[in-house]
Design a protein around this motif. Structure first.
Motif, short mmCIF file in Angstrom:
data_model
loop_
_atom_site.label_atom_id
_atom_site.label_comp_id
_atom_site.label_asym_id
_atom_site.label_seq_id
_atom_site.Cartn_x
_atom_site.Cartn_y
_atom_site.Cartn_z
N GLN A 71 7.94 -21.26 -13.89
CA GLN A 71 8.92 -20.18 -13.98
C GLN A 71 10.21 -20.74 -14.56
O GLN A 71 10.56 -21.90 -14.33
CB GLN A 71 9.18 -19.57 -12.59
CG GLN A 71 10.09 -18.35 -12.62
CD GLN A 71 9.95 -17.50 -11.36
OE1 GLN A 71 8.98 -17.59 -10.63
NE2 GLN A 71 10.94 -16.65 -11.12
N THR A 126 12.85 -15.16 -15.52
CA THR A 126 13.65 -14.25 -14.70
C THR A 126 15.14 -14.61 -14.81
O THR A 126 15.65 -15.41 -14.04
CB THR A 126 13.20 -14.32 -13.23
OG1 THR A 126 13.20 -15.69 -12.82
CG2 THR A 126 11.80 -13.77 -13.05
N THR A 163 9.80 -24.68 -10.98
CA THR A 163 10.67 -23.56 -11.34
C THR A 163 11.95 -24.15 -11.89
O THR A 163 12.69 -24.84 -11.19
CB THR A 163 10.98 -22.69 -10.11
OG1 THR A 163 9.77 -22.06 -9.69
CG2 THR A 163 12.01 -21.62 -10.44
N ALA A 170 6.84 -17.40 -16.44
CA ALA A 170 7.59 -16.26 -15.90
C ALA A 170 9.08 -16.50 -16.15
O ALA A 170 9.60 -17.55 -15.78
CB ALA A 170 7.32 -16.11 -14.41
N SER A 190 13.21 -13.43 -6.14
CA SER A 190 12.23 -13.57 -7.22
C SER A 190 12.11 -15.02 -7.69
O SER A 190 11.21 -15.35 -8.47
CB SER A 190 12.63 -12.69 -8.40
OG SER A 190 13.95 -12.99 -8.81
#
Ligand code: AVJ
Length: 333
Positions: free
Chosen positions: A117, A145, A94, A143, A160
């Motif tokens: 992510q 975010t 991430t 992803a 999240s």
């Protein structure tokens, strides 16, 4: 009729009355922050106030200047050593991008880093939202975010963002805006958010010939001067101040004892400024300290990372050793 710049400045200097203070568009906390800085014995302002729309564009222009080596030097280091950096991070992480802006630096590394992510963090939501919708189309498997926050505030990632395998990305040598003491505090916060299995990929500007540093922050065609002076327009907007940019001069120099570039705005004449809830007089030659940009050695920054709980496992530099990209992992669980 044409008027030379010196003559124009001279006329401004002769003026005794200035425009009245205007309407303040900033919130109460912003106005209070600006006011406190301007009223300090050594007047100061936070570098975050450089970045209104024009300021962001002027910074992009700075990055194109031949004198401003950090952006292109860092890009060359990523281009040359990106694959090795990706090995340190490992695929499927991430990626938390601090001060993401248009997200271009991180996006150019996606093919190598292969994050699962991506969390771009920035203070300006407009810029971020625009970049994010384009990225989602280009990289549907990642992803994305986004998080809008001021990096001067405590760093809190929402649920999240998965807790495992967090890799923070902090390129551009923006860490240099903090004092070394503040930088350790900031990196400790990153360390707390990283956990035991994460890391940090960071760009650090290095100590070098002061002439190179001075030129990078006082370029020949005055783009950095415009960037610095534009701060006054932004303060007028935020705090309803009545700064006249023509009354101020850009000053930038390397402070060897502190190992930092300092930027100041210097009053060309005796003047006074009003803003919402405050006013101040400046003598001719008096300055507002607008930015510090600290320069490190690799050894010095390695110590700083260690103080924050990180262990360096990769350092990449250019041939001239002007800039470094470092990867650090959590030093303990
Ligand atoms: C965005 C903080 C990395 O310190 O070099 C550039 C800002 N100021 N020219 C830097 C800046 C003047 C820049 N950082």
């Amino acid at each position: 009729m044409t008027l030379s710049r010196t003559a124009a400045i001279h006329m401004v200097a002769q003026q005794t009355s200035s425009k009245p203070a205007g309407v303040a568009h900033g919130d109460a906390a912003t106005i209070a922050d600006i006011s406190a800085g301007l009223l300090a014995p050594q007047a100061t302002t936070s570098p975050k106030y450089f970045y209104d729309s024009l300021g962001s564009h002027l910074f992009e222009a700075i990055c194109e200047l031949p004198e401003y080596y950090p952006t292109r030097t860092e890009a060359a280091i990523f281009a040359r050593h990106g694959a090795e950096m990706a090995q340190r991070l490992g695929p499927g992480a991430t990626l938390v991008d601090l001060g993401a802006g248009n997200c271009a630096k991180a996006a150019s590394l996606f093919p190598l880093l292969q994050p699962r992510q991506y969390v771009p963090v920035d203070i300006s939501s407009d810029f971020l939202q625009q970049a994010v919708s384009q990225l989602r189309q280009r990289f549907p498997a990642i992803a994305i975010t986004p998080l809008v926050t001021d990096l001067a505030q405590p760093l809190l990632l929402p649920p999240s963002v998965p807790a495992a395998r967090r890799q923070f990305f902090y390129p551009g040598s923006s860490i240099g805006n903090f004092t070394p003491h503040e930088a350790v505090a900031f990196l400790r916060q990153v360390r707390e958010n990283v956990g035991a299995d994460g890391g940090l990929l960071i760009g650090v500007d290095l100590v070098k010939d002061p002439a190179v540093l001075d030129a990078a922050y006082d370029d020949a065609i005055g783009v950095t001067a415009a960037f610095n002076l534009n701060l006054l327009r932004h303060l007028n907007h935020l705090a309803g101040a009545n700064f006249d940019p023509l009354q101020w001069r850009h000053v930038a120099f390397f402070n060897d004892a502190e190992s930092r570039i300092e930027m100041h705005l210097e009053a060309r004449c005796a003047l006074s400024v009003q803003w919402q809830g405050g006013e101040r007089s400046f003598a001719q030659g008096e300055r507002i300290h607008t930015e510090n940009s600290y320069k490190y050695t690799v050894a010095g920054f390695t110590r700083l990372l260690a103080d924050a709980g990180f262990r360096v496992d990769g350092t990449w530099t250019d041939d001239a050793h002007w800039f470094a990209v470092m990867h650090a992992a959590a030093a303990y669980a």
